[in-house]
Design an enzyme around this catalytic site. Sequence first.
Site, PDB file in Angstrom:
ATOM      1  N   ARG A   7       0.828  -1.208   0.000  1.00  0.00           N
ATOM      2  CA  ARG A   7       0.000   0.000   0.000  1.00  0.00           C
ATOM      3  C   ARG A   7       0.864   1.260   0.000  1.00  0.00           C
ATOM      4  O   ARG A   7       0.567   2.211  -0.725  1.00  0.00           O
ATOM      5  CB  ARG A   7      -0.923  -0.001   1.208  1.00  0.00           C
ATOM      6  CG  ARG A   7      -2.018  -1.027   1.119  1.00  0.00           C
ATOM      7  CD  ARG A   7      -2.897  -1.019   2.331  1.00  0.00           C
ATOM      8  NE  ARG A   7      -3.885  -2.085   2.252  1.00  0.00           N
ATOM      9  CZ  ARG A   7      -4.527  -2.570   3.295  1.00  0.00           C
ATOM     10  NH1 ARG A   7      -4.306  -2.081   4.505  1.00  0.00           N
ATOM     11  NH2 ARG A   7      -5.401  -3.541   3.140  1.00  0.00           N
ATOM     12  N   ARG A  58      10.938 -10.108   0.557  1.00  0.00           N
ATOM     13  CA  ARG A  58      11.925 -11.192   0.640  1.00  0.00           C
ATOM     14  C   ARG A  58      12.045 -11.718   2.063  1.00  0.00           C
ATOM     15  O   ARG A  58      12.156 -12.936   2.278  1.00  0.00           O
ATOM     16  CB  ARG A  58      13.274 -10.636   0.181  1.00  0.00           C
ATOM     17  CG  ARG A  58      14.113 -11.338  -0.815  1.00  0.00           C
ATOM     18  CD  ARG A  58      13.497 -12.349  -1.675  1.00  0.00           C
ATOM     19  NE  ARG A  58      13.700 -13.687  -1.123  1.00  0.00           N
ATOM     20  CZ  ARG A  58      12.953 -14.744  -1.375  1.00  0.00           C
ATOM     21  NH1 ARG A  58      11.938 -14.682  -2.174  1.00  0.00           N
ATOM     22  NH2 ARG A  58      13.204 -15.905  -0.839  1.00  0.00           N
ATOM     23  N   GLN A 114       9.746 -11.713   4.362  1.00  0.00           N
ATOM     24  CA  GLN A 114       8.537 -12.501   4.642  1.00  0.00           C
ATOM     25  C   GLN A 114       8.610 -13.859   3.960  1.00  0.00           C
ATOM     26  O   GLN A 114       8.296 -14.887   4.552  1.00  0.00           O
ATOM     27  CB  GLN A 114       7.302 -11.722   4.177  1.00  0.00           C
ATOM     28  CG  GLN A 114       5.987 -12.396   4.485  1.00  0.00           C
ATOM     29  CD  GLN A 114       5.448 -13.228   3.345  1.00  0.00           C
ATOM     30  OE1 GLN A 114       5.812 -13.058   2.182  1.00  0.00           O
ATOM     31  NE2 GLN A 114       4.587 -14.153   3.672  1.00  0.00           N
ATOM     32  N   ASN A 170      11.328 -15.520   3.034  1.00  0.00           N
ATOM     33  CA  ASN A 170      12.358 -16.339   3.680  1.00  0.00           C
ATOM     34  C   ASN A 170      11.853 -16.942   4.980  1.00  0.00           C
ATOM     35  O   ASN A 170      12.089 -18.122   5.268  1.00  0.00           O
ATOM     36  CB  ASN A 170      13.617 -15.508   3.940  1.00  0.00           C
ATOM     37  CG  ASN A 170      14.350 -15.153   2.679  1.00  0.00           C
ATOM     38  OD1 ASN A 170      14.075 -15.692   1.611  1.00  0.00           O
ATOM     39  ND2 ASN A 170      15.283 -14.226   2.791  1.00  0.00           N
ATOM     40  N   GLU A 198       9.430 -19.747   4.259  1.00  0.00           N
ATOM     41  CA  GLU A 198      10.071 -20.947   3.728  1.00  0.00           C
ATOM     42  C   GLU A 198      10.659 -21.816   4.828  1.00  0.00           C
ATOM     43  O   GLU A 198      10.667 -23.041   4.725  1.00  0.00           O
ATOM     44  CB  GLU A 198      11.171 -20.552   2.744  1.00  0.00           C
ATOM     45  CG  GLU A 198      10.645 -19.961   1.457  1.00  0.00           C
ATOM     46  CD  GLU A 198      11.707 -19.265   0.633  1.00  0.00           C
ATOM     47  OE1 GLU A 198      12.874 -19.176   1.091  1.00  0.00           O
ATOM     48  OE2 GLU A 198      11.380 -18.797  -0.461  1.00  0.00           O
ATOM     49  N   TYR A 199      11.154 -21.208   5.875  1.00  0.00           N
ATOM     50  CA  TYR A 199      11.778 -21.970   6.956  1.00  0.00           C
ATOM     51  C   TYR A 199      10.789 -22.436   8.022  1.00  0.00           C
ATOM     52  O   TYR A 199      11.127 -23.277   8.847  1.00  0.00           O
ATOM     53  CB  TYR A 199      12.889 -21.145   7.620  1.00  0.00           C
ATOM     54  CG  TYR A 199      14.174 -21.207   6.856  1.00  0.00           C
ATOM     55  CD1 TYR A 199      15.092 -22.217   7.088  1.00  0.00           C
ATOM     56  CD2 TYR A 199      14.454 -20.273   5.862  1.00  0.00           C
ATOM     57  CE1 TYR A 199      16.272 -22.289   6.368  1.00  0.00           C
ATOM     58  CE2 TYR A 199      15.630 -20.338   5.139  1.00  0.00           C
ATOM     59  CZ  TYR A 199      16.530 -21.353   5.399  1.00  0.00           C
ATOM     60  OH  TYR A 199      17.692 -21.417   4.684  1.00  0.00           O
ATOM     61  N   TYR A 255      15.518 -10.873  12.493  1.00  0.00           N
ATOM     62  CA  TYR A 255      15.904 -11.041  11.089  1.00  0.00           C
ATOM     63  C   TYR A 255      14.994 -10.209  10.196  1.00  0.00           C
ATOM     64  O   TYR A 255      15.450  -9.451   9.348  1.00  0.00           O
ATOM     65  CB  TYR A 255      15.822 -12.524  10.716  1.00  0.00           C
ATOM     66  CG  TYR A 255      15.933 -12.808   9.242  1.00  0.00           C
ATOM     67  CD1 TYR A 255      17.170 -12.948   8.638  1.00  0.00           C
ATOM     68  CD2 TYR A 255      14.798 -12.942   8.457  1.00  0.00           C
ATOM     69  CE1 TYR A 255      17.278 -13.221   7.278  1.00  0.00           C
ATOM     70  CE2 TYR A 255      14.892 -13.208   7.104  1.00  0.00           C
ATOM     71  CZ  TYR A 255      16.137 -13.349   6.521  1.00  0.00           C
ATOM     72  OH  TYR A 255      16.239 -13.606   5.186  1.00  0.00           O
ATOM     73  N   GLN A 300      12.981  -7.689  10.973  1.00  0.00           N
ATOM     74  CA  GLN A 300      13.131  -6.262  11.222  1.00  0.00           C
ATOM     75  C   GLN A 300      14.434  -5.724  10.636  1.00  0.00           C
ATOM     76  O   GLN A 300      14.454  -4.639  10.060  1.00  0.00           O
ATOM     77  CB  GLN A 300      13.061  -5.980  12.721  1.00  0.00           C
ATOM     78  CG  GLN A 300      11.682  -6.230  13.293  1.00  0.00           C
ATOM     79  CD  GLN A 300      11.666  -6.188  14.809  1.00  0.00           C
ATOM     80  OE1 GLN A 300      12.695  -6.336  15.465  1.00  0.00           O
ATOM     81  NE2 GLN A 300      10.487  -5.985  15.375  1.00  0.00           N
ATOM     82  N   TYR A 312      16.181  -7.008   8.115  1.00  0.00           N
ATOM     83  CA  TYR A 312      16.170  -7.103   6.657  1.00  0.00           C
ATOM     84  C   TYR A 312      15.345  -5.981   6.037  1.00  0.00           C
ATOM     85  O   TYR A 312      15.696  -5.449   4.984  1.00  0.00           O
ATOM     86  CB  TYR A 312      15.614  -8.459   6.238  1.00  0.00           C
ATOM     87  CG  TYR A 312      16.001  -8.932   4.855  1.00  0.00           C
ATOM     88  CD1 TYR A 312      16.633  -8.114   3.937  1.00  0.00           C
ATOM     89  CD2 TYR A 312      15.718 -10.227   4.459  1.00  0.00           C
ATOM     90  CE1 TYR A 312      16.977  -8.568   2.667  1.00  0.00           C
ATOM     91  CE2 TYR A 312      16.056 -10.700   3.200  1.00  0.00           C
ATOM     92  CZ  TYR A 312      16.680  -9.862   2.303  1.00  0.00           C
ATOM     93  OH  TYR A 312      17.017 -10.323   1.054  1.00  0.00           O
ATOM     94  N   ARG A 332      20.169  -8.345   8.302  1.00  0.00           N
ATOM     95  CA  ARG A 332      19.624  -9.689   8.499  1.00  0.00           C
ATOM     96  C   ARG A 332      20.667 -10.708   8.939  1.00  0.00           C
ATOM     97  O   ARG A 332      20.323 -11.787   9.402  1.00  0.00           O
ATOM     98  CB  ARG A 332      18.959 -10.169   7.217  1.00  0.00           C
ATOM     99  CG  ARG A 332      19.932 -10.639   6.160  1.00  0.00           C
ATOM    100  CD  ARG A 332      19.271 -10.877   4.827  1.00  0.00           C
ATOM    101  NE  ARG A 332      20.095 -11.625   3.922  1.00  0.00           N
ATOM    102  CZ  ARG A 332      21.154 -11.154   3.270  1.00  0.00           C
ATOM    103  NH1 ARG A 332      21.547  -9.924   3.461  1.00  0.00           N
ATOM    104  NH2 ARG A 332      21.832 -11.914   2.453  1.00  0.00           N
TER     105      ARG A 332
END
Length: 118
Positions: free
Chosen positions: A16, A36, A38, A40, A43-44, A78, A80, A82, A89
Site C-alpha cells: 500500500r 523477501r 517474509q 524467507n 520458507e523456513y 531477522y 526487522q 532485513y 539480516r
Amino acid sequence: VLFLAYFAMQVIYARRKYKISPPETTGHPEFERTFRAQANCSEYFPIFISLLWVAGIFFHQGVTAVCGLLYLYSRLKYFQGYTVAAQGRLAPLYTSAWLLWLLVGLALAGLLAHFLWP
C-alpha cells in the site's frame, strides 16, 4: 502462526505504501526487502515446526520450548533487520540457523534414545 501473519501484514502495508499491486514482487527497494524477508521466514517455518515437534516429543519439552522461543525471536529480529537494510539480516540469520541445527541435534538425540534404548 502469529509471526507469519505479522510478516504478511507488513508486506501488505508495504504494498500500500509503495503502491505495488499483487502479483508484482518488484518495485521500491524497501518493499522488495520486506517481501523477501517474509518469503524467507515462511520458507523456513515448516522446517522449524517439524523440528520443534519432534524434539519436543522425543527429547525434552522445556529445552525445546526455549529453543523455539529463541528461534522465533531471532526470526523477528531477522525480519526487522532485513526490512531496514540487507546487511541487518545477517546476525539474526546466523542465530536462527544455529538454533535450527540445535533442534536437529535435539531431535536426533531424542529419536536415537527412544528407538535404541528401551
